[in-house]
Structure formats: structure tokens, C-alpha cells
Write a protein that holds these residues in place. Structure first.
Motif, PDB file in Angstrom:
ATOM      1  N   SER A 136      45.923  16.226 -31.432  1.00 12.78           N
ATOM      2  CA  SER A 136      46.213  17.466 -30.707  1.00 12.78           C
ATOM      3  C   SER A 136      47.580  17.958 -31.163  1.00 12.78           C
ATOM      4  O   SER A 136      48.178  17.406 -32.085  1.00 12.78           O
ATOM      5  CB  SER A 136      46.185  17.235 -29.200  1.00 12.78           C
ATOM      6  N   SER A 137      48.079  18.982 -30.508  1.00 10.85           N
ATOM      7  CA  SER A 137      49.330  19.574 -30.977  1.00 10.85           C
ATOM      8  C   SER A 137      50.519  18.645 -30.799  1.00 10.85           C
ATOM      9  O   SER A 137      51.501  18.732 -31.524  1.00 10.85           O
ATOM     10  CB  SER A 137      49.585  20.888 -30.239  1.00 10.85           C
ATOM     11  N   LEU A 153      48.661  11.997 -31.058  1.00 12.25           N
ATOM     12  CA  LEU A 153      47.657  11.422 -31.943  1.00 12.25           C
ATOM     13  C   LEU A 153      47.127  10.164 -31.262  1.00 12.25           C
ATOM     14  O   LEU A 153      47.881   9.217 -31.032  1.00 12.25           O
ATOM     15  CB  LEU A 153      48.289  11.071 -33.300  1.00 12.25           C
ATOM     16  N   TRP A 154      45.847  10.176 -30.919  1.00 14.33           N
ATOM     17  CA  TRP A 154      45.240   9.039 -30.232  1.00 14.33           C
ATOM     18  C   TRP A 154      44.446   8.221 -31.232  1.00 14.33           C
ATOM     19  O   TRP A 154      43.752   8.790 -32.077  1.00 14.33           O
ATOM     20  CB  TRP A 154      44.311   9.515 -29.117  1.00 14.33           C
ATOM     21  N   ARG A 197      60.676   9.563 -29.144  1.00 16.09           N
ATOM     22  CA  ARG A 197      59.547   8.775 -28.644  1.00 16.09           C
ATOM     23  C   ARG A 197      59.924   7.296 -28.613  1.00 16.09           C
ATOM     24  O   ARG A 197      59.203   6.451 -29.122  1.00 16.09           O
ATOM     25  CB  ARG A 197      58.317   8.993 -29.510  1.00 16.09           C
ATOM     26  N   ARG A 254      60.721  10.540 -24.580  1.00 18.39           N
ATOM     27  CA  ARG A 254      60.008  11.684 -23.983  1.00 18.39           C
ATOM     28  C   ARG A 254      58.620  11.207 -23.620  1.00 18.39           C
ATOM     29  O   ARG A 254      57.816  10.889 -24.493  1.00 18.39           O
ATOM     30  CB  ARG A 254      59.949  12.848 -24.976  1.00 18.39           C
ATOM     31  N   SER A 271      45.366   3.894 -28.056  1.00 14.47           N
ATOM     32  CA  SER A 271      46.782   3.952 -28.391  1.00 14.47           C
ATOM     33  C   SER A 271      47.197   5.409 -28.490  1.00 14.47           C
ATOM     34  O   SER A 271      46.631   6.169 -29.262  1.00 14.47           O
ATOM     35  CB  SER A 271      47.030   3.227 -29.716  1.00 14.47           C
ATOM     36  N   GLU A 272      48.165   5.776 -27.691  1.00 16.17           N
ATOM     37  CA  GLU A 272      48.622   7.166 -27.634  1.00 16.17           C
ATOM     38  C   GLU A 272      49.931   7.293 -28.385  1.00 16.17           C
ATOM     39  O   GLU A 272      50.966   6.811 -27.930  1.00 16.17           O
ATOM     40  CB  GLU A 272      48.810   7.588 -26.175  1.00 16.17           C
ATOM     41  N   LEU A 273      49.872   7.929 -29.541  1.00 21.72           N
ATOM     42  CA  LEU A 273      51.073   8.126 -30.346  1.00 21.72           C
ATOM     43  C   LEU A 273      51.564   9.548 -30.110  1.00 21.72           C
ATOM     44  O   LEU A 273      50.864  10.505 -30.410  1.00 21.72           O
ATOM     45  CB  LEU A 273      50.769   7.916 -31.829  1.00 21.72           C
ATOM     46  N   GLY A 274      52.761   9.660 -29.558  1.00 29.41           N
ATOM     47  CA  GLY A 274      53.321  10.981 -29.313  1.00 29.41           C
ATOM     48  C   GLY A 274      54.034  11.508 -30.541  1.00 29.41           C
ATOM     49  O   GLY A 274      54.666  10.744 -31.280  1.00 29.41           O
ATOM     50  N   ARG A 275      53.907  12.797 -30.774  1.00 33.27           N
ATOM     51  CA  ARG A 275      54.620  13.398 -31.910  1.00 33.27           C
ATOM     52  C   ARG A 275      56.116  13.331 -31.651  1.00 33.27           C
ATOM     53  O   ARG A 275      56.599  13.743 -30.589  1.00 33.27           O
ATOM     54  CB  ARG A 275      54.195  14.854 -32.092  1.00 33.27           C
ATOM     55  N   ALA A 276      56.853  12.800 -32.616  1.00 36.05           N
ATOM     56  CA  ALA A 276      58.288  12.570 -32.432  1.00 36.05           C
ATOM     57  C   ALA A 276      59.097  13.715 -33.044  1.00 36.05           C
ATOM     58  O   ALA A 276      58.735  14.249 -34.089  1.00 36.05           O
ATOM     59  CB  ALA A 276      58.695  11.247 -33.069  1.00 36.05           C
TER      60      ALA A 276
END
Lengths: 121, 196
Positions: free
Chosen positions: B59-60, B63-64, B106, B128, B74-79
Motif C-alpha cells: 500500500s502507500s 508492505l505486508w 520506523r 512511527r 509481518s507489517e513493514l512500515g515505509r520508513a
């Protein structure tokens, strides 16, 4: 009697409206085959969106706080970059994610202390 | 949506020289990439970790990773990268400044070693992520800056010296404290500015 007729009319109207909506929804969700130009456009969107750095530390912290630490996935930091401009090949770098950069920070500290520092009192 | 073979597949080379191919399809607010299981340099898929072999949900801002056998995605947040500084002034001592510290938001951390005797180890961290709201009924996203001091040995938990928070879209987050009523007060300041 007028009221009963009114409600019967409304009942059938609502049913027919729902059937219309279901029919319309089935049209929207039907598979769409895209052409080459549209596919290229979608690929550009993916490439733009995919590039960047990602980390799952906030998720791990949240799950630990919710007493679900054992189910948390292992820490992962991902850096995705484009291998070549205009291509669909990406370079993927994965690491654990804890960055401790003490030596550079200490070096900066010493270089800064040689200069005049602002007063904080 | 399934694109043609030369356009849909995004080849990704992992650090262990594994080449993976995904096929992308579009959903209302997310892109889904399913692995095609064409690992050119390995025949043992059980050794794969991370993105290799996982279904990706892009998603914007996230990245799952959906991996077979894992109950929690696993939920990877955009850094995003921040440029930070820390200014410390112990009681009756000189000011120490650490500048040009690049960390991501992140969970990025940087370790600082103070110029004292004995030297102290501090950790500046930026996170965040989602937090329970004050009501306890919702989750809110916050950007939080921490300054921890490590214990005398590894068994001791690091103590939190200070923290500051901001809304997730903020370009700056920081804190500053100063002791009052003391002739030579102790001060701790830190600030991070978003650079990309």
C-alpha cells in the motif's frame, strides 16, 4: 388500508433496488483484461510505490505491548531500490535493522567540540 | 489484473543472491504480489527468509508479508529518513552536541557515547507506529522520539531520559528539558527533521 399498501409498495421497491445493486456490483467485480499500454502504466505505479525502506519494528513493539510478543515476526529491515532505470528489476537488501553508529557519532562530537558551541543555560 | 510476462514480473535479487519473481495484481487500495517460485540459485525453499517466497501486500505506506506457516503477517512500515541532533549538558559540565545523526522513523536508533568519565551510552530512537488512544477504543498513529540511557551492564534495562511526540505527518519532532532551581542545571535537547 392505505398504510398497508404503502408499506407493501416500499417493501417491493427495496427488494428490487437491492437486486439492482447486486447486479451492478457483479458487473464491477468482473475480471478486466488490460492492454499493453495500461499494463505499462500499472507497472510504473508499482515501481514508484515499491522503492524505499521498510521496517517492522513498530509492529513488534505494538505486539509486545499487547502481550503478544511471542507471535511477533522477527525484526526485519528491507531496502528496495531499482536496479536499472526503466526496468522491472529491483535490488533487495534485508538486515536485522538495529543501527548503532557510535564511531561516526563520536567523531562528529569531537569535531564539533573544537568549534565554539552555543550556550544552553 | 495479470500483466504480460515481461511487464508484470518484478525480479528482486536478495543479499544471498536469490532471484525471485512476483506477479502483481491490483486490489482496490493495495497491490498484491504472488511469488512465482522461480528461485534460480537455490532449490531449498525452506531456507528462504524475509521477502523471498512471501506474498507481498503493498500500500502507500506499508508492505505486508504473508508467509506460509506464520499466523501473524509481518507489517513493514515505509520508513522516512530524519536528520537529528542531540545536545546534552550534564550538571556543571560542558555542552556536548551530536549532529548529523541520520535515522529512520520506523524504529531507527543511533548510539551515542558521551565525552565524560565514565562515558555514558545513550540511544536515540525514532518510532512511527500505532498506539492505543486515550479512550482505549481506537488506535492512533504517532511519531515518537526517545532518548534512552543504557544500564551499567546488559542485565539492566535502559532508562528513559526523555521523550517527545508529534503527529505522523510532522516534519519535525523534538524535546528539551532543563532543571530548575539549580545553579548549574542539567539540560537535554534533541530534535529530528525529516529530510526525505
Amino acid at each position: 388500508m392505505m398504510h398497508r399498501g404503502y408499506f407493501v409498495f416500499m417493501f417491493f421497491s427495496i427488494i428490487s433496488l437491492n437486486l439492482t445493486q447486486i447486479k451492478a456490483a457483479s458487473k464491477v467485480t468482473s475480471p478486466v483484461i488490460l492492454g499493453v499500454a495500461e499494463s505499462n502504466l500499472q507497472l510504473v505505479k508499482i515501481s514508484t510505490l515499491l522503492i524505499g525502506e521498510y521496517d517492522n519494528e513498530p509492529q513488534r513493539y505494538y505486539l509486545t505491548g499487547m502481550k503478544r510478543g511471542p507471535s511477533a515476526p522477527p525484526r526485519l529491515h528491507v531496502n528496495i531500490s531499482l536496479l536499472k532505470e526503466g526496468s522491472s528489476n529491483f535490488a533487495l537488501e534485508e538486515r536485522e535493522g538495529n543501527e548503532h553508529i557510535a564511531p561516526p557519532a563520536l567523531a562528529r562530537l569531537r569535531s564539533v567540540q573544537r568549534r565554539q558551541l552555543p550556550r544552553f543555560s | 489484473m495479470r500483466l504480460t510476462s515481461t511487464q508484470t514480473t518484478a525480479s528482486t535479487t536478495a543479499s544471498s543472491a536469490i532471484t525471485c519473481v512476483w506477479s502483481w495484481e491490483r486490489r482496490p487500495n493495495v497491490w498484491v504480489a504472488r511469488p512465482q517460485n522461480t528461485f534460480s540459485n537455490t532449490s531449498d525453499n525452506s531456507k528462504l527468509s524475509g521477502l523471498a517466497g512471501a506474498t507481498l501486500w503493498l500500500s502507500s505506506d506499508e508492505l505486508w508479508l504473508e508467509t506460509a506457516g506464520q499466523t501473524v503477517l509481518s507489517e513493514l512500515g515505509r520508513a522516512r529518513t530524519y536528520d537529528c541532533y542531540v545536545a546534552l549538558k550534564p550538571r556543571g559540565a560542558k555542552v556536548q552536541m551530536f549532529m548529523g545523526l541520520k535515522i529512520h522513523d520506523r524504529g531507527g536508533t543511533v548510539e551515542l557515547i558521551t565525552d565524560e568519565t565514565p562515558a555514558r551510552k545513550l540511544n536515540l530512537m525514532l518510532r512511527r507506529g500505532t498506539w492505543p488512544s486515550n479512550s482505549g477504543n481506537n488506535l492512533v498513529e504517532l511519531l515518537i522520539l526517545y532518548l534512552h540511557e543504557e544500564g551499567a551492564n546488559d542485565k539492566l534495562q535502559p532508562s528513559l531520559l526523555d521523550t517527545g511526540w508529534a503527529t505522523p505527518e510532522s516534519s519535525r519532532v523534538g524535546f528539551g528539558i532543563e532543571e530548575e532551581g539549580i545553579p548549574e542545571p542539567k539540560t537535554e535537547n534533541a530534535c529530528c527533521k525529516k529530510i526525505n
